[in-house]
Design an enzyme around this catalytic site. Structure first.
Site, PDB file in Angstrom:
ATOM      1  N   ARG A   1       0.944  -1.431   0.103  1.00 19.47           N
ATOM      2  CA  ARG A   1       0.055   0.097   0.045  1.00 19.47           C
ATOM      3  C   ARG A   1       0.805   1.129   0.158  1.00 19.47           C
ATOM      4  NH1 ARG A   1      -3.186  -2.980   3.731  1.00 19.47           N
ATOM      5  NH2 ARG A   1      -4.961  -3.924   2.739  1.00 19.47           N
TER       6      ARG A   1
ATOM      7  N   LYS B   1       3.736  11.060 -11.801  1.00 17.57           N
ATOM      8  CA  LYS B   1       2.971  10.248 -12.498  1.00 17.57           C
ATOM      9  C   LYS B   1       3.672   8.725 -12.845  1.00 17.57           C
ATOM     10  CE  LYS B   1       0.165  13.229 -15.652  1.00 17.57           C
ATOM     11  NZ  LYS B   1      -0.164  13.385 -16.953  1.00 17.57           N
TER      12      LYS B   1
ATOM     13  N   GLU C   1      10.741  16.590 -25.287  1.00 19.19           N
ATOM     14  CA  GLU C   1       9.987  17.192 -24.243  1.00 19.19           C
ATOM     15  C   GLU C   1      10.642  18.477 -23.992  1.00 19.19           C
ATOM     16  OE1 GLU C   1       7.288  15.370 -23.356  1.00 19.19           O
ATOM     17  OE2 GLU C   1       7.610  13.172 -23.467  1.00 19.19           O
TER      18      GLU C   1
ATOM     19  N   LYS D   1       8.053  22.369 -15.314  1.00 23.70           N
ATOM     20  CA  LYS D   1       7.426  21.235 -14.857  1.00 23.70           C
ATOM     21  C   LYS D   1       7.074  21.148 -13.569  1.00 23.70           C
ATOM     22  CE  LYS D   1       6.157  16.388 -15.427  1.00 23.70           C
ATOM     23  NZ  LYS D   1       6.177  15.324 -15.889  1.00 23.70           N
TER      24      LYS D   1
ATOM     25  N   GLU E   1      -3.788  16.683 -12.283  1.00 17.01           N
ATOM     26  CA  GLU E   1      -4.174  17.128 -13.431  1.00 17.01           C
ATOM     27  C   GLU E   1      -5.677  17.122 -13.526  1.00 17.01           C
ATOM     28  OE1 GLU E   1      -2.187  15.164 -16.730  1.00 17.01           O
ATOM     29  OE2 GLU E   1      -4.111  14.978 -17.718  1.00 17.01           O
TER      30      GLU E   1
ATOM     31  N   ARG F   1      -2.518  20.702 -15.565  1.00 14.70           N
ATOM     32  CA  ARG F   1      -1.248  19.880 -15.953  1.00 14.70           C
ATOM     33  C   ARG F   1      -1.431  19.235 -17.460  1.00 14.70           C
ATOM     34  NH1 ARG F   1       1.715  15.414 -12.115  1.00 14.70           N
ATOM     35  NH2 ARG F   1       2.853  14.683 -13.754  1.00 14.70           N
TER      36      ARG F   1
ATOM     37  N   ASN G   1       0.717  17.475 -22.023  1.00  8.82           N
ATOM     38  CA  ASN G   1       0.319  16.577 -22.924  1.00  8.82           C
ATOM     39  C   ASN G   1       0.456  17.110 -24.235  1.00  8.82           C
ATOM     40  OD1 ASN G   1       0.217  14.337 -21.365  1.00  8.82           O
ATOM     41  ND2 ASN G   1      -1.291  14.954 -20.632  1.00  8.82           N
TER      42      ASN G   1
ATOM     43  N   HIS H   1       0.904  14.890 -27.197  1.00  6.68           N
ATOM     44  CA  HIS H   1       0.917  13.550 -26.742  1.00  6.68           C
ATOM     45  C   HIS H   1      -0.455  12.666 -27.306  1.00  6.68           C
ATOM     46  CE1 HIS H   1       4.188  14.515 -24.357  1.00  6.68           C
ATOM     47  NE2 HIS H   1       4.243  13.659 -23.537  1.00  6.68           N
TER      48      HIS H   1
ATOM     49  N   HIS I   1       0.568   9.304 -28.614  1.00  4.67           N
ATOM     50  CA  HIS I   1       0.129   8.082 -28.135  1.00  4.67           C
ATOM     51  C   HIS I   1      -0.623   7.310 -29.179  1.00  4.67           C
ATOM     52  CE1 HIS I   1       0.097   9.675 -23.598  1.00  4.67           C
ATOM     53  NE2 HIS I   1       1.096   9.410 -23.972  1.00  4.67           N
TER      54      HIS I   1
ATOM     55  N   HIS J   1       8.916   7.158 -27.442  1.00  3.64           N
ATOM     56  CA  HIS J   1       8.035   7.984 -26.869  1.00  3.64           C
ATOM     57  C   HIS J   1       8.219   9.324 -27.396  1.00  3.64           C
ATOM     58  CE1 HIS J   1       5.164   9.766 -24.220  1.00  3.64           C
ATOM     59  NE2 HIS J   1       6.002  10.476 -23.929  1.00  3.64           N
TER      60      HIS J   1
HETATM   61  P1  NAD Z   1      13.373   4.284 -21.885  1.00  2.66           P
HETATM   62  O1  NAD Z   1      13.055   4.254 -20.354  1.00  2.66           O
HETATM   63  O2  NAD Z   1      13.085   3.087 -22.613  1.00  2.66           O
HETATM   64  O3  NAD Z   1      15.099   4.710 -22.151  1.00  2.66           O
HETATM   65  C1  NAD Z   1      15.522   4.717 -23.304  1.00  2.66           C
HETATM   66  C2  NAD Z   1      16.718   3.734 -23.539  1.00  2.66           C
HETATM   67  O4  NAD Z   1      17.613   4.023 -23.216  1.00  2.66           O
HETATM   68  C3  NAD Z   1      16.259   2.457 -22.785  1.00  2.66           C
HETATM   69  O5  NAD Z   1      16.959   1.425 -23.815  1.00  2.66           O
HETATM   70  C4  NAD Z   1      17.324   2.376 -21.846  1.00  2.66           C
HETATM   71  O6  NAD Z   1      17.767   1.315 -21.264  1.00  2.66           O
HETATM   72  C5  NAD Z   1      18.540   3.229 -22.285  1.00  2.66           C
HETATM   73  N1  NAD Z   1      19.061   3.901 -21.100  1.00  2.66           N
HETATM   74  C6  NAD Z   1      18.644   4.556 -20.162  1.00  2.66           C
HETATM   75  N2  NAD Z   1      19.632   5.401 -19.793  1.00  2.66           N
HETATM   76  C7  NAD Z   1      20.722   5.029 -20.443  1.00  2.66           C
HETATM   77  C8  NAD Z   1      21.921   5.662 -20.365  1.00  2.66           C
HETATM   78  N3  NAD Z   1      22.464   6.651 -19.563  1.00  2.66           N
HETATM   79  N4  NAD Z   1      22.891   5.263 -21.272  1.00  2.66           N
HETATM   80  C9  NAD Z   1      22.550   4.280 -22.138  1.00  2.66           C
HETATM   81  N5  NAD Z   1      21.443   3.750 -22.359  1.00  2.66           N
HETATM   82  C10 NAD Z   1      20.327   4.357 -21.393  1.00  2.66           C
HETATM   83  O7  NAD Z   1      12.743   5.657 -22.281  1.00  2.66           O
HETATM   84  P2  NAD Z   1      12.466   7.216 -22.145  1.00  2.66           P
HETATM   85  O8  NAD Z   1      12.537   8.010 -23.178  1.00  2.66           O
HETATM   86  O9  NAD Z   1      13.475   7.410 -20.879  1.00  2.66           O
HETATM   87  O10 NAD Z   1      10.928   7.087 -21.311  1.00  2.66           O
HETATM   88  C11 NAD Z   1       9.902   6.964 -22.083  1.00  2.66           C
HETATM   89  C12 NAD Z   1       9.029   6.451 -21.107  1.00  2.66           C
HETATM   90  O11 NAD Z   1       8.603   7.596 -20.135  1.00  2.66           O
HETATM   91  C13 NAD Z   1       7.557   6.334 -21.833  1.00  2.66           C
HETATM   92  O12 NAD Z   1       7.238   5.102 -21.192  1.00  2.66           O
HETATM   93  C14 NAD Z   1       6.696   7.566 -21.370  1.00  2.66           C
HETATM   94  O13 NAD Z   1       5.357   7.112 -21.420  1.00  2.66           O
HETATM   95  C15 NAD Z   1       7.249   8.020 -19.944  1.00  2.66           C
HETATM   96  N6  NAD Z   1       6.873   9.249 -19.461  1.00  2.66           N
HETATM   97  C16 NAD Z   1       6.489   9.358 -18.555  1.00  2.66           C
HETATM   98  C17 NAD Z   1       6.033  10.779 -18.321  1.00  2.66           C
HETATM   99  C18 NAD Z   1       5.782  10.923 -16.617  1.00  2.66           C
HETATM  100  O14 NAD Z   1       5.306  12.154 -16.303  1.00  2.66           O
HETATM  101  N7  NAD Z   1       5.796   9.951 -15.843  1.00  2.66           N
HETATM  102  C19 NAD Z   1       6.340  11.897 -18.778  1.00  2.66           C
HETATM  103  C20 NAD Z   1       7.154  11.468 -20.042  1.00  2.66           C
HETATM  104  C21 NAD Z   1       7.460  10.271 -20.442  1.00  2.66           C
HETATM  105  N1  GLY Z   2       4.278  14.172 -19.194  1.00  2.00           N
HETATM  106  C1  GLY Z   2       3.001  14.615 -18.535  1.00  2.00           C
HETATM  107  C2  GLY Z   2       2.897  14.982 -17.221  1.00  2.00           C
HETATM  108  O1  GLY Z   2       3.827  14.820 -16.515  1.00  2.00           O
HETATM  109  O2  GLY Z   2       1.922  15.468 -16.633  1.00  2.00           O
END
Ligand code: NAD
Ligand code: GLY
Length: 367
Positions: free
Chosen positions: A127, A149, A191, A233, A243, A247, A251, A254, A258, A271
């Site tokens: 939890r 998020k 981003e 942010k 949101e 917030r 997006n 997005h 998406h 992404h």
């Molecule tokens: P990811 O986590 O898949 O990382 C990208 C690639 O880089 C992966 O293969 C990873 O293993 C590799 N990698 C990571 N760090 C590295 C490093 N220092 N050196 C070499 N390789 C490395 O992708 P991302 O772009 O970081 O994140 C995308 C995800 O984030 C999506 O799922 C998206 O929905 C999410 N997201 C969430 C929010 C939020 O507010 N929570 C906002 C934007 C995106």
């Molecule tokens: N990336 C969208 C949010 O964090 O709200």
């Protein structure tokens, strides 16, 4: 490559009792005092993946051990397609097998996939247990690690299962970006551009002026892009943590993005690539509705392109586009809501006439 030494900076996400710091700087992973300070109990479970683990897990684990923490690690397969229920269960299995109690802190070491998934595991394990974000991609350092998020994908929609759950701290070690593949750097820049486009026109101008340095990984320039993105942010999240309204502007790009990710299958386009192309589409739609002129729309397209991101959307079929855009958390009562710019640097959230949307799809999708 990053060689100059830059002093670390600390920002604060102001959320009352859920407030936390974002520390941005070089070689932070090996700073035992820093990483240990944010772990409330004695036990730590570091969640990472098969790419990031070999690069940085030892460094972080050693720092945590030096700070007197008992460290367990959980290494998941890499990939957006692994941001799913099965991976979440692997984390719970490992935590239970290792008898991790509710004082255990989860540490997300990786990009947005690991950050989102680990955050959701922390929100739900027993939890709720504390967690720390240690983002290692540019995208995670400028966006996903901040704001709480968390979640996983469902085959029918991106990020559809999750929770709002804030970390204890975000520790962004910019040195980790040295090993990031070029395609991932570009994905993170999407981003960064988003933050300028929706909220800070002077920052958009600055990104345009500095895009070559950003692409060349100039340490000082990247550090400013991360800092300004986190400031923007954090300020949005402070005003609208869950949101209720504002917030949603984060997006921008997005809704289209998406649909591209889900339409092609997770992991085909990154992404950030989908968001980059989605911003070009959202700018096109904004122009069609008379909110920005053709020059501003072209500036968005040109900057996305200069960041090494795709500007032409894949053909996933007109009906599929509409179907996928219907599965979006912003939508209410079946109406698709878009984040548009009116003008560049100012967001507006609204449904749009179907003709304008279809015209944008026709203009921006590969024929
Ligand atoms: P990811 O986590 O898949 O990382 C990208 C690639 O880089 C992966 O293969 C990873 O293993 C590799 N990698 C990571 N760090 C590295 C490093 N220092 N050196 C070499 N390789 C490395 O992708 P991302 O772009 O970081 O994140 C995308 C995800 O984030 C999506 O799922 C998206 O929905 C999410 N997201 C969430 C929010 C939020 O507010 N929570 C906002 C934007 C995106
Ligand atoms: N990336 C969208 C949010 O964090 O709200």
């Amino acid at each position: 490559m990053m060689t100059q030494q830059i002093s670390p900076i600390t920002l604060q996400v102001e959320l009352g009792e859920r407030s936390y710091p974002i520390v941005i700087g070089q070689t932070l992973l090996s700073d035992a005092d820093l990483v240990g300070r944010h772990v409330v109990g004695k036990r730590v479970a570091v969640v990472t993946n098969t790419t990031v683990g070999p690069l940085y897990l030892d460094r972080l684990s050693q720092a945590l051990a030096k700070a007197g923490k008992q460290v367990t690690s959980i290494v998941l397969p890499d990939g957006e397609e692994e941001k799913n229920w099965a991976s979440l269960m692997r984390v719970f299995d490992a935590l239970l097998e290792q008898k991790c109690d509710r004082k255990t802190t989860l540490v997300a070491l990786g990009g947005g996939v690991i950050g989102d998934l680990t955050g959701f595991a922390a929100a739900t394990y027993m939890r709720g247990v504390p967690f720390i974000q240690v983002p290692t991609t540019l995208l995670a350092q400028v966006d996903s690690s901040v704001g709480g998020k968390t979640g996983i994908n469902h085959p029918l929609g991106k990020n559809m299962i999750g929770a709002f759950y804030q970390p204890q701290a975000v520790i962004a070690d910019t040195t980790t970006l040295d090993t990031l593949p070029a395609r991932e750097l570009s994905a993170g820049l999407a981003e960064v551009i988003k933050h300028g486009a929706i909220i800070d026109a002077p920052f958009f101008d600055w990104i345009e002026a500095n895009i070559a340095k950003l692409m060349a990984r100039d340490a000082q320039t990247l550090a400013y892009a991360i800092q300004r993105s986190c400031e923007i942010k954090a300020d949005v999240v402070r005003q609208d943590e869950r949101e209720g309204g504002l917030r949603a502007i984060l997006n921008f790009g997005h809704t289209f993005g998406h649909a591209i990710e889900a339409g092609l299958g997770y992991g085909q386009w990154l992404h950030g690539e989908a968001v980059g192309c989605g911003m070009v589409m959202a700018a096109d739609l904004s122009r069609r509705l008379g909110f920005i002129d053709a020059a501003a729309s072209e500036r968005v397209r040109a900057l996305v392109k200069a960041a090494g991101l795709p500007v032409v959307a894949p053909d996933i079929g007109a009906e599929r586009w509409l179907e996928l855009m219907q599965v979006d958390k912003k939508n209410e009562g079946g109406q698709i809501k878009f984040i548009l710019i009116k003008p560049l640097g100012t967001p507006v959230i609204m449904p749009v006439p179907q003709e304008a949307l279809l015209a944008t799809l026709k203009a921006c999708v590969q024929q």
